[in-house]
Write a protein that holds these residues in place. Structure first.
Motif, PDB file in Angstrom:
ATOM      1  N   UNK A 280       0.847  -1.194   0.000  1.00  0.00           N
ATOM      2  CA  UNK A 280       0.000   0.000   0.000  1.00  0.00           C
ATOM      3  C   UNK A 280       0.877   1.236   0.000  1.00  0.00           C
ATOM      4  N   UNK A 281       0.580   2.152  -0.911  1.00  0.00           N
ATOM      5  CA  UNK A 281       1.307   3.422  -1.016  1.00  0.00           C
ATOM      6  C   UNK A 281       0.292   4.545  -0.836  1.00  0.00           C
ATOM      7  N   UNK A 282       0.566   5.442   0.100  1.00  0.00           N
ATOM      8  CA  UNK A 282      -0.336   6.547   0.403  1.00  0.00           C
ATOM      9  C   UNK A 282       0.347   7.853   0.034  1.00  0.00           C
ATOM     10  N   UNK A 283      -0.375   8.715  -0.669  1.00  0.00           N
ATOM     11  CA  UNK A 283       0.162  10.009  -1.076  1.00  0.00           C
ATOM     12  C   UNK A 283      -0.913  11.069  -0.944  1.00  0.00           C
ATOM     13  N   UNK A 284      -0.523  12.318  -1.161  1.00  0.00           N
ATOM     14  CA  UNK A 284      -1.459  13.426  -1.062  1.00  0.00           C
ATOM     15  C   UNK A 284      -2.235  13.590  -2.370  1.00  0.00           C
ATOM     16  N   UNK A 285      -3.487  13.989  -2.255  1.00  0.00           N
ATOM     17  CA  UNK A 285      -4.329  14.282  -3.409  1.00  0.00           C
ATOM     18  C   UNK A 285      -4.151  15.755  -3.780  1.00  0.00           C
ATOM     19  N   UNK A 286      -3.016  16.071  -4.370  1.00  0.00           N
ATOM     20  CA  UNK A 286      -2.652  17.463  -4.638  1.00  0.00           C
ATOM     21  C   UNK A 286      -3.367  18.012  -5.862  1.00  0.00           C
ATOM     22  N   UNK A 287      -3.715  19.274  -5.816  1.00  0.00           N
ATOM     23  CA  UNK A 287      -4.266  19.992  -6.959  1.00  0.00           C
ATOM     24  C   UNK A 287      -3.098  20.676  -7.682  1.00  0.00           C
ATOM     25  N   UNK A 288      -2.482  19.943  -8.621  1.00  0.00           N
ATOM     26  CA  UNK A 288      -1.269  20.436  -9.270  1.00  0.00           C
ATOM     27  C   UNK A 288      -1.561  21.677 -10.097  1.00  0.00           C
ATOM     28  N   UNK A 289      -2.690  21.694 -10.805  1.00  0.00           N
ATOM     29  CA  UNK A 289      -3.024  22.840 -11.653  1.00  0.00           C
ATOM     30  C   UNK A 289      -3.198  24.109 -10.830  1.00  0.00           C
ATOM     31  N   UNK A 290      -3.650  23.962  -9.575  1.00  0.00           N
ATOM     32  CA  UNK A 290      -3.757  25.126  -8.701  1.00  0.00           C
ATOM     33  C   UNK A 290      -2.418  25.556  -8.140  1.00  0.00           C
ATOM     34  N   UNK A 291      -1.545  24.587  -7.870  1.00  0.00           N
ATOM     35  CA  UNK A 291      -0.234  24.911  -7.294  1.00  0.00           C
ATOM     36  C   UNK A 291       0.659  25.666  -8.273  1.00  0.00           C
ATOM     37  N   UNK A 293      -0.084  27.871 -10.264  1.00  0.00           N
ATOM     38  CA  UNK A 293      -0.459  29.282 -10.419  1.00  0.00           C
ATOM     39  C   UNK A 293       0.444  30.191  -9.587  1.00  0.00           C
ATOM     40  N   UNK A 294       1.174  29.608  -8.663  1.00  0.00           N
ATOM     41  CA  UNK A 294       2.168  30.367  -7.916  1.00  0.00           C
ATOM     42  C   UNK A 294       3.384  30.563  -8.814  1.00  0.00           C
ATOM     43  N   UNK A 295       3.566  31.780  -9.324  1.00  0.00           N
ATOM     44  CA  UNK A 295       4.603  32.023 -10.328  1.00  0.00           C
ATOM     45  C   UNK A 295       6.016  31.881  -9.770  1.00  0.00           C
ATOM     46  N   UNK A 296       6.156  31.916  -8.458  1.00  0.00           N
ATOM     47  CA  UNK A 296       7.483  31.751  -7.870  1.00  0.00           C
ATOM     48  C   UNK A 296       7.904  30.278  -7.815  1.00  0.00           C
ATOM     49  N   UNK A 297       6.922  29.381  -7.813  1.00  0.00           N
ATOM     50  CA  UNK A 297       7.227  27.954  -7.685  1.00  0.00           C
ATOM     51  C   UNK A 297       6.799  27.132  -8.892  1.00  0.00           C
ATOM     52  N   UNK A 298       6.167  27.767  -9.876  1.00  0.00           N
ATOM     53  CA  UNK A 298       5.583  27.023 -10.999  1.00  0.00           C
ATOM     54  C   UNK A 298       6.631  26.206 -11.752  1.00  0.00           C
ATOM     55  N   UNK A 299       7.780  26.812 -12.036  1.00  0.00           N
ATOM     56  CA  UNK A 299       8.815  26.103 -12.795  1.00  0.00           C
ATOM     57  C   UNK A 299       9.363  24.911 -12.005  1.00  0.00           C
ATOM     58  N   UNK A 300       9.579  25.111 -10.707  1.00  0.00           N
ATOM     59  CA  UNK A 300      10.114  24.026  -9.877  1.00  0.00           C
ATOM     60  C   UNK A 300       9.108  22.895  -9.737  1.00  0.00           C
ATOM     61  N   UNK A 301       7.826  23.228  -9.612  1.00  0.00           N
ATOM     62  CA  UNK A 301       6.795  22.191  -9.499  1.00  0.00           C
ATOM     63  C   UNK A 301       6.683  21.401 -10.799  1.00  0.00           C
TER      64      UNK A 301
END
Length: 406
Positions: A280-291, A293-301
């Motif tokens: 079993x592998x558990x991870x976060x249900x991240x909203x990548x398209x929303x993340x 939108x942060x222009x300071x982190x967009x390239x790194x994400x």
């Protein structure tokens, strides 16, 4: 649905014919979309009737296989349905109104318009576009699958050449083919294990798990960025419309293609190893398209390619019969994995220190343990499996392979 991809060996005349087929497919798609925009309320039947009208009106469209034209209409239909579904669900932000295609890179054939060589890895396209026979390079043996199960054949143009993709319908059990019995399902046996793990993706490390291990972030784009910018500057030194400018653009595109493939192979390798080692592998249900939108982190994400990593996790989870769980991401970095108290901390604070129970741990490892605890306590959210026609990722319910082993 299994997708087998081969590199195609093409001649100059065949390259021109492939480009013409791609442009024709794009033309049909845009014409059908314009017809839908100008005639609101038309349904699926009217779209296909208009496609027939286009084929009778334009000779170059009629030269393309009829099923390839139908595939273009299906693309329009999917875009329309996705738009209306987003409107009904009241999805925040833009709803994805269908847009015209300007630079298509593929043409899709259905069950006609192509013919496989009976022994060699060659495919012949039989419509009037003049593509002809293509030699296929790749490690997969397409002849192990019955031709009746090949539901789609795509020609995809990339920066380093053309590729042919076969979409094979997977089924459960074995399919008799002469004296051979071909296993058609995409599931494989994996070593038995009871290990469970929680992972927290990040930017400092690609991910940290609940056992205290860190996977380094490769940062492929950051490492190649200097070289990419140098190649990009060479484009503007060439005269517009010249062969030198076209060549420089090709070099630039191949640089980006290399980064994309590095990310994909890295995500695939890690996802495969995680699913093989853990039940079993558990991870976060991240909203990548929303993340992003942060222009300071967009390239790194984007460089970390979290979404691609999750797609491969879900794919290998289905393939090896593992349980992949996505839990809500809220406050996973703030909660204490030991006592559950919420400890506020900024992004620059890399160590979790709980004033209630005096628990001290690396921030990402603590978050990974919180993610695992949430799955064990109350479960996560059902999500659609990114691997295609397989079971959705769900919480509290194992995949079919896992059920069979119990």
């Amino acid at each position: 649905m299994l997708v087998l991809e081969y590199k195609a060996v093409i001649k100059k005349a065949q390259s021109t014919a492939i480009d013409e087929a791609i442009r024709t497919s794009q033309f049909v798609r845009n014409k059908v979309l314009r017809y839908w925009m100008d005639n609101r309320g038309v349904g699926k039947k009217e779209l296909y009737q208009y496609n027939t009208q286009i084929r009778s009106e334009f000779k170059f469209v009629n030269n393309l296989n009829s099923h390839a034209c139908q595939a273009s209409v299906e693309n329009v239909e999917r875009a329309i349905n996705r738009f209306f579904d987003n409107c009904k669900k009241k999805t925040p932000g833009k709803k994805g109104y269908p847009q015209f295609k300007k630079h298509s890179r593929s043409v899709e054939y259905k069950v006609s318009g192509w013919k496989l060589h009976p022994t060699k890895r060659r495919i012949t396209f039989t419509d009037k576009k003049g593509i002809g026979e293509l030699k296929l390079l790749g490690k997969w043996d397409i002849h192990q699958y019955p031709v009746e199960l090949i539901k789609r054949v795509r020609i995809v143009r990339r920066a380093d050449g053309c590729y042919v993709q076969f979409c094979v319908k997977s089924a459960t059990g074995e399919y008799p083919r002469g004296e051979l019995h071909v296993k058609l399902d995409n599931q494989q046996d994996a070593p038995l294990t009871t290990s469970v793990i929680g992972i927290d993706v990040g930017l400092e490390y690609f991910y940290s798990d609940s056992e205290g291990k860190h996977e380094e972030n490769p940062r492929y784009l950051r490492k190649a960025e200097k070289d990419i910018k140098r190649v990009q500057r060479n484009i503007y030194k060439k005269k517009k419309g010249s062969s030198g400018r076209t060549k420089a653009r090709g070099i630039y595109a191949r640089k980006h293609l290399r980064v994309t493939r590095q990310r994909n192979e890295h995500a695939k390798r890690l996802a495969r190893n995680l699913t093989l080692a853990n039940a079993k592998v558990v991870m976060e249900d991240l909203n990548i398209s929303g993340l992003v939108r942060n222009h300071k982190l967009a390239k790194s994400i984007s460089d970390a390619s979290w979404y691609n990593f999750r797609q491969w996790l879900e794919y290998f989870g289905e393939k090896f019969g593992r349980e992949i769980i996505a839990v809500p991401p809220h406050f996973t970095s703030q909660e204490c994995s030991n006592c559950g108290a919420r400890v506020q901390k900024s992004l620059s604070t890399r160590t979790h220190s709980c004033p209630h129970c005096n628990h001290i741990e690396q921030r990402d490892v603590n978050a990974a343990k919180v993610i695992l605890n949430r799955a064990n306590g109350r479960g996560g959210q059902p999500r659609t499996n990114a691997s295609g026609d397989v079971l959705p990722t769900s919480v509290g319910r194992k995949t079919c392979k896992s059920k069979e082993r119990q």
